[in-house]
Design a protein around this motif. Structure first.
Motif, PDB file in Angstrom:
ATOM      1  N   VAL A 231       3.392   3.436   6.355  1.00  0.00           N
ATOM      2  CA  VAL A 231       2.705   2.563   5.391  1.00  0.00           C
ATOM      3  C   VAL A 231       1.328   3.077   4.977  1.00  0.00           C
ATOM      4  N   PRO A 232       0.423   3.404   5.906  1.00  0.00           N
ATOM      5  CA  PRO A 232      -0.918   3.801   5.455  1.00  0.00           C
ATOM      6  C   PRO A 232      -0.913   5.050   4.579  1.00  0.00           C
ATOM      7  N   TYR A 233       0.077   5.909   4.777  1.00  0.00           N
ATOM      8  CA  TYR A 233       0.155   7.113   3.944  1.00  0.00           C
ATOM      9  C   TYR A 233       0.578   6.758   2.518  1.00  0.00           C
ATOM     10  N   TYR A 234       1.554   5.856   2.381  1.00  0.00           N
ATOM     11  CA  TYR A 234       1.918   5.409   1.031  1.00  0.00           C
ATOM     12  C   TYR A 234       0.784   4.601   0.404  1.00  0.00           C
ATOM     13  N   GLU A 235       0.061   3.828   1.203  1.00  0.00           N
ATOM     14  CA  GLU A 235      -1.089   3.098   0.662  1.00  0.00           C
ATOM     15  C   GLU A 235      -2.128   4.068   0.112  1.00  0.00           C
ATOM     16  N   THR A 236      -2.316   5.194   0.788  1.00  0.00           N
ATOM     17  CA  THR A 236      -3.222   6.225   0.282  1.00  0.00           C
ATOM     18  C   THR A 236      -2.706   6.795  -1.029  1.00  0.00           C
ATOM     19  N   ILE A 237      -1.422   7.070  -1.085  1.00  0.00           N
ATOM     20  CA  ILE A 237      -0.847   7.658  -2.300  1.00  0.00           C
ATOM     21  C   ILE A 237      -1.070   6.741  -3.499  1.00  0.00           C
ATOM     22  N   VAL A 238      -0.777   5.449  -3.356  1.00  0.00           N
ATOM     23  CA  VAL A 238      -0.922   4.552  -4.505  1.00  0.00           C
ATOM     24  C   VAL A 238      -2.396   4.303  -4.840  1.00  0.00           C
TER      25      VAL A 238
ATOM     26  N   GLU B 272       7.131   5.825  -8.132  1.00  0.00           N
ATOM     27  CA  GLU B 272       8.008   6.016  -6.974  1.00  0.00           C
ATOM     28  C   GLU B 272       7.284   5.682  -5.667  1.00  0.00           C
ATOM     29  N   ALA B 273       5.996   6.000  -5.603  1.00  0.00           N
ATOM     30  CA  ALA B 273       5.227   5.676  -4.391  1.00  0.00           C
ATOM     31  C   ALA B 273       5.096   4.162  -4.232  1.00  0.00           C
ATOM     32  N   HIS B 274       4.876   3.449  -5.330  1.00  0.00           N
ATOM     33  CA  HIS B 274       4.831   1.984  -5.253  1.00  0.00           C
ATOM     34  C   HIS B 274       6.179   1.441  -4.778  1.00  0.00           C
ATOM     35  N   PHE B 275       7.257   2.004  -5.315  1.00  0.00           N
ATOM     36  CA  PHE B 275       8.599   1.573  -4.921  1.00  0.00           C
ATOM     37  C   PHE B 275       8.828   1.824  -3.427  1.00  0.00           C
ATOM     38  N   ASN B 276       8.480   3.018  -2.966  1.00  0.00           N
ATOM     39  CA  ASN B 276       8.678   3.358  -1.551  1.00  0.00           C
ATOM     40  C   ASN B 276       7.824   2.478  -0.639  1.00  0.00           C
TER      41      ASN B 276
ATOM     42  N   TYR C 157       7.318  -2.187   3.091  1.00  0.00           N
ATOM     43  CA  TYR C 157       6.850  -3.556   3.335  1.00  0.00           C
ATOM     44  C   TYR C 157       8.037  -4.492   3.560  1.00  0.00           C
ATOM     45  N   ALA C 158       9.092  -4.320   2.781  1.00  0.00           N
ATOM     46  CA  ALA C 158      10.275  -5.175   2.932  1.00  0.00           C
ATOM     47  C   ALA C 158      10.885  -4.997   4.315  1.00  0.00           C
ATOM     48  N   LYS C 159      10.988  -3.757   4.777  1.00  0.00           N
ATOM     49  CA  LYS C 159      11.557  -3.503   6.104  1.00  0.00           C
ATOM     50  C   LYS C 159      10.700  -4.123   7.205  1.00  0.00           C
ATOM     51  N   LEU C 160       9.410  -4.243   6.927  1.00  0.00           N
ATOM     52  CA  LEU C 160       8.477  -4.797   7.911  1.00  0.00           C
ATOM     53  C   LEU C 160       8.249  -6.296   7.711  1.00  0.00           C
ATOM     54  N   SER C 161       9.080  -6.931   6.871  1.00  0.00           N
ATOM     55  CA  SER C 161       9.000  -8.372   6.579  1.00  0.00           C
ATOM     56  C   SER C 161       7.664  -8.773   5.969  1.00  0.00           C
TER      57      SER C 161
ATOM     58  N   ALA D  50       5.084  -7.360  -4.711  1.00  0.00           N
ATOM     59  CA  ALA D  50       4.022  -6.829  -5.581  1.00  0.00           C
ATOM     60  C   ALA D  50       4.235  -5.340  -5.874  1.00  0.00           C
ATOM     61  N   GLU D  51       4.631  -4.574  -4.867  1.00  0.00           N
ATOM     62  CA  GLU D  51       4.847  -3.136  -5.066  1.00  0.00           C
ATOM     63  C   GLU D  51       6.098  -2.867  -5.906  1.00  0.00           C
TER      64      GLU D  51
END
Length: 108
Positions: free
Chosen positions: A39-46, A54-58, A63-67, A74-75
């Motif tokens: 998660v924090p790596y994708y948060e950095t990317i966006v 694609e980064a927002h989608f990923n 987030y969905a997997k982590l409930s 939002a993403e």
């Protein structure tokens, strides 16, 4: 020889705005099913590349997997807004909204 993941993490520590390195690390964590670590790596990317749909989608998928449903929604919405012609983004957003509308989803 050194572990490539350690090398990428060391590089990321020096240049945290390098979204290529962040993407590599995030994908490696995803392969290991370590979604929280990705998660924090994708948060950095966006943050660095806010137009990278694609980064927002990923990130939404993580987030969905982590409930973390509201953040996921939002993403997924942001990805669809950035690429409205992307059928996968539209379908996923619609399915996720249906999922959230189902009152039994939180009991799983």
């Amino acid at each position: 020889s050194q572990d490539p993941m350690r090398l990428y993490q060391a590089s990321f520590a020096r240049t945290s705005d390098n979204y290529y390195v962040a993407a590599f690390i995030a994908k490696e964590y995803q392969k290991q099913n370590n979604f929280a670590a990705a998660v924090p790596y994708y948060e950095t990317i966006v943050r660095v590349q806010p137009g990278y749909a694609e980064a927002h989608f990923n990130l939404g998928a993580l987030y969905a997997k982590l409930s973390r449903s509201e953040e996921a929604l939002a993403e997924f919405q942001k990805a669809q807004d950035l690429e409205p012609e992307n059928q996968m983004f539209r379908d996923t957003l619609a399915r996720f909204k249906d999922f959230l509308a189902n009152p039994t989803h939180r009991q799983r």
